[in-house]
Design an enzyme around this catalytic site. Structure first.
Site, mmCIF file in Angstrom:
data_model
loop_
_atom_site.group_PDB
_atom_site.id
_atom_site.type_symbol
_atom_site.label_atom_id
_atom_site.label_comp_id
_atom_site.label_asym_id
_atom_site.label_seq_id
_atom_site.Cartn_x
_atom_site.Cartn_y
_atom_site.Cartn_z
ATOM 1 N N ASN A 1 58.009 105.299 101.405
ATOM 2 C CA ASN A 1 58.019 106.972 102.062
ATOM 3 C C ASN A 1 57.885 106.351 103.112
ATOM 4 O OD1 ASN A 1 58.058 107.325 98.161
ATOM 5 N ND2 ASN A 1 58.927 108.550 99.938
ATOM 6 N N ARG B 1 53.484 108.315 92.863
ATOM 7 C CA ARG B 1 54.251 107.858 91.880
ATOM 8 C C ARG B 1 55.391 107.425 92.768
ATOM 9 N NH1 ARG B 1 59.669 108.716 92.404
ATOM 10 N NH2 ARG B 1 59.373 110.564 93.659
ATOM 11 N N ASP B 2 55.982 107.886 93.591
ATOM 12 C CA ASP B 2 57.487 107.278 94.474
ATOM 13 C C ASP B 2 56.830 105.454 94.632
ATOM 14 O OD1 ASP B 2 60.246 106.415 95.381
ATOM 15 O OD2 ASP B 2 59.966 108.288 96.714
ATOM 16 N N HIS C 1 62.118 114.005 102.359
ATOM 17 C CA HIS C 1 61.816 113.165 101.915
ATOM 18 C C HIS C 1 62.144 112.255 102.228
ATOM 19 C CE1 HIS C 1 60.263 111.023 97.882
ATOM 20 N NE2 HIS C 1 61.440 110.177 98.546
ATOM 21 N N HIS D 1 62.383 108.231 103.100
ATOM 22 C CA HIS D 1 62.311 106.652 103.723
ATOM 23 C C HIS D 1 61.693 106.297 104.919
ATOM 24 C CE1 HIS D 1 61.407 106.107 99.293
ATOM 25 N NE2 HIS D 1 61.848 106.711 99.131
ATOM 26 N N CYS E 1 62.825 101.685 95.491
ATOM 27 C CA CYS E 1 63.245 102.800 94.779
ATOM 28 C C CYS E 1 63.575 101.629 93.761
ATOM 29 C CB CYS E 1 64.301 103.745 94.986
ATOM 30 S SG CYS E 1 65.719 104.225 93.454
HETATM 31 C C1 HMG Z 1 66.814 109.131 81.991
HETATM 32 C C2 HMG Z 1 66.379 108.286 80.833
HETATM 33 C C3 HMG Z 1 65.531 108.448 80.131
HETATM 34 C C4 HMG Z 1 68.372 107.691 80.496
HETATM 35 O O1 HMG Z 1 68.368 106.445 80.153
HETATM 36 P P1 HMG Z 1 69.181 106.339 78.723
HETATM 37 O O2 HMG Z 1 68.985 104.930 78.538
HETATM 38 O O3 HMG Z 1 70.615 107.259 78.851
HETATM 39 O O4 HMG Z 1 68.183 107.389 77.465
HETATM 40 P P2 HMG Z 1 68.376 107.227 75.691
HETATM 41 O O5 HMG Z 1 68.055 108.919 75.827
HETATM 42 O O6 HMG Z 1 70.309 107.043 76.000
HETATM 43 O O7 HMG Z 1 67.049 106.683 75.359
HETATM 44 C C5 HMG Z 1 66.442 105.883 75.534
HETATM 45 C C6 HMG Z 1 66.247 105.311 75.064
HETATM 46 O O8 HMG Z 1 64.457 105.933 75.961
HETATM 47 C C7 HMG Z 1 63.893 106.639 75.190
HETATM 48 N N1 HMG Z 1 63.424 107.656 76.309
HETATM 49 C C8 HMG Z 1 64.544 108.306 77.089
HETATM 50 N N2 HMG Z 1 64.089 109.280 77.573
HETATM 51 C C9 HMG Z 1 62.473 108.992 77.705
HETATM 52 C C10 HMG Z 1 61.726 109.992 78.374
HETATM 53 N N3 HMG Z 1 61.694 110.857 79.152
HETATM 54 N N4 HMG Z 1 60.304 109.305 78.508
HETATM 55 C C11 HMG Z 1 60.169 107.993 77.213
HETATM 56 N N5 HMG Z 1 60.762 107.548 76.652
HETATM 57 C C12 HMG Z 1 62.035 108.151 77.061
HETATM 58 C C13 HMG Z 1 64.465 107.011 74.038
HETATM 59 O O9 HMG Z 1 63.806 107.580 72.741
HETATM 60 C C14 HMG Z 1 64.982 106.025 73.497
HETATM 61 O O10 HMG Z 1 64.595 104.868 73.131
HETATM 62 P P3 HMG Z 1 64.648 104.171 71.918
HETATM 63 O O11 HMG Z 1 65.747 104.408 70.769
HETATM 64 O O12 HMG Z 1 65.872 102.873 72.379
HETATM 65 O O13 HMG Z 1 63.208 103.022 71.195
HETATM 66 C C15 HMG Z 1 66.571 106.433 82.254
HETATM 67 O O14 HMG Z 1 67.492 106.618 82.640
HETATM 68 C C16 HMG Z 1 65.099 106.970 82.825
HETATM 69 O O15 HMG Z 1 64.422 107.158 82.527
HETATM 70 N N6 HMG Z 1 65.451 107.269 84.485
HETATM 71 C C17 HMG Z 1 64.402 107.306 85.274
HETATM 72 C C18 HMG Z 1 64.446 106.671 86.893
HETATM 73 C C19 HMG Z 1 63.441 106.839 87.629
HETATM 74 O O16 HMG Z 1 62.362 106.845 86.931
HETATM 75 N N7 HMG Z 1 64.136 106.491 88.665
HETATM 76 C C20 HMG Z 1 62.719 106.851 89.654
HETATM 77 C C21 HMG Z 1 62.743 107.555 90.262
HETATM 78 S S1 HMG Z 1 63.689 108.836 90.762
HETATM 79 C C22 HMG Z 1 63.518 108.221 92.727
HETATM 80 O O17 HMG Z 1 62.750 107.237 92.365
HETATM 81 C C23 HMG Z 1 63.997 109.091 93.667
HETATM 82 C C24 HMG Z 1 63.208 110.336 94.199
HETATM 83 C C25 HMG Z 1 62.619 111.123 93.261
HETATM 84 O O18 HMG Z 1 62.271 109.642 95.078
HETATM 85 C C26 HMG Z 1 64.157 110.513 95.374
HETATM 86 C C27 HMG Z 1 64.382 109.430 96.424
HETATM 87 O O19 HMG Z 1 63.726 108.653 97.336
HETATM 88 O O20 HMG Z 1 65.819 109.531 96.378
#
Ligand code: HMG
Length: 331
Positions: free
Chosen positions: A277, A28-29, A235, A237, A268
């Site tokens: 990581n 995933r990450d 966690h 990196h 990220c």
């Molecule tokens: C949270 C949102 C969805 C807000 O994003 P948004 O654009 O504000 O969402 P929305 O509710 O306005 O929806 C926009 C579109 O996305 C769709 N949508 C909405 N939600 C979903 C969903 N769940 N699955 C599939 N589709 C989705 C929704 O249906 C719509 O589709 P459209 O009508 O335009 O066709 C977006 O910002 C997002 O997906 N962010 C995730 C980013 C991410 O994955 N980042 C990496 C992980 S975090 C990380 O790596 C850190 C970590 C955990 O490892 C720890 C560390 O190291 O610090």
């Protein structure tokens, strides 16, 4: 006269007999930031290989918006195949917990809608930030709003028998807003625990932490706030090459869950310049060499690190993996 060093940096306590849980986040990450689309078959092969190394907890994907992170778009298919395999193996499957990131209720509904999804052996992870700016970049909303959105996710997940892991990103410093205060981290950690997360993983997302800053954070969380170290995970990196020494600091503070990524895969998508990581191989070598049991077969993981690095056409990000490949061939 040289200044005296603080005790914990010069006298490492013996950890002989201690054991840790490693959460493998490479699928995933590690993969979420890769630019070219990785075929489903490759991801499944990676998960399948990892499941045979002694790892007990593996992050398999994210139910996030494919517009935001296209690489995770086939997570539903991953879950479906892993569930088919579990059923074929019998009730308990391979005994591994597979974890999936879920940012909102839509993500949870998609996950629960995957044919045959059972609570047993699966869990979700919700992910907040200690930095307001990063929260907006990563989730398109501020910290408060993200926590408000997570509440129904947690309630529904618990109703369905799924356990919930929490993440807090940017626990040391944020590329958009500068140093993060330990108080800001503690506030979000406590909110996630109160909400129902069984543990919260502390993300040094951009790998800038040092024993000084990580020690300060952990002293605040564990000693000053009284958060039990069993409820925390590290966690780290490895962007600045500090992840192993920071892991030692975390061990000294009683933390026994560590996230890592095979071959040091990762980065990220919303933190420019962040590299992978800490490599699982480096972490296992360090822990076992310090007398801490991981239950993980180092050579088996190192073989996978070499394999996936070649498949992705990147250098192996694990120093231990490279050393073992050099001395033993591995693949
Ligand atoms: C949270 C949102 C969805 C807000 O994003 P948004 O654009 O504000 O969402 P929305 O509710 O306005 O929806 C926009 C579109 O996305 C769709 N949508 C909405 N939600 C979903 C969903 N769940 N699955 C599939 N589709 C989705 C929704 O249906 C719509 O589709 P459209 O009508 O335009 O066709 C977006 O910002 C997002 O997906 N962010 C995730 C980013 C991410 O994955 N980042 C990496 C992980 S975090 C990380 O790596 C850190 C970590 C955990 O490892 C720890 C560390 O190291 O610090």
């Amino acid at each position: 006269m040289p200044r005296r060093l603080s005790r914990s940096f010069i006298t490492t306590p013996s950890f002989t007999g201690a054991s840790v849980r490693i959460v493998e986040v490479g699928a995933r990450d590690g993969l979420q930031n890769e630019k070219t689309v990785i075929p489903l078959a490759t991801k499944l092969e990676l998960l399948n290989k990892l499941s045979k190394t002694g790892l007990t907890h593996i992050e398999a994907g994210s139910f996030v918006s494919p517009k935001w992170v296209p690489q995770m778009a086939n997570t539903g298919s991953i879950l479906e195949v892993l569930e088919q395999e579990r059923r074929a193996q019998g009730q308990d499957g391979d005994g591994i917990t597979y974890s999936y990131l879920v940012p909102n209720i839509k993500g949870l509904e998609t996950m629960l809608g995957v044919k045959g999804t059972a609570a047993k052996g699966n869990e979700i992870a919700i992910f907040a930030s200690a930095s307001e700016e990063f929260s907006i970049k990563n989730l398109n909303c501020g910290i408060e709003e993200s926590l408000r959105r997570f509440r129904p996710v947690v309630e529904s997940a618990l109703e369905h028998g799924l356990q919930i892991r929490g993440y807090v990103s940017m626990v040391i410093s944020c590329p958009y807003s500068g140093p993060t205060s330990p108080q800001a981290v503690g506030d979000v950690v406590e909110r996630l625990l109160e909400m129902g997360c069984y543990e919260v993983s502390l993300g040094d997302t951009n790998g800038v932490g040092t024993p000084g800053t990580v020690g300060k954070l952990l002293r605040h969380l564990v000693q000053e706030r009284g958060i039990k170290p069993e409820r925390l995970a590290a966690h780290f990196h490895d962007t600045y090459g500090q992840a192993i020494v920071n892991s030692l600091v975390a061990l000294e503070h009683g933390i026994r869950t560590f996230d890592s990524s095979v071959g040091g895969l990762g980065g990220c998508p919303y933190s420019k310049g962040a590299t992978g990581n800490v490599a699982t191989e480096d972490l296992v070598y360090f822990l076992e060499g310090t007398g801490v049991k991981t239950g993980v077969d180092l050579e088996a993981v190192a073989r996978i690190g070499e394999w996936i690095s070649k498949v992705l056409g990147r250098g192996n990000g694990s120093r231990v993996g490279r050393a073992l490949a050099g001395s033993k061939g591995l693949i």
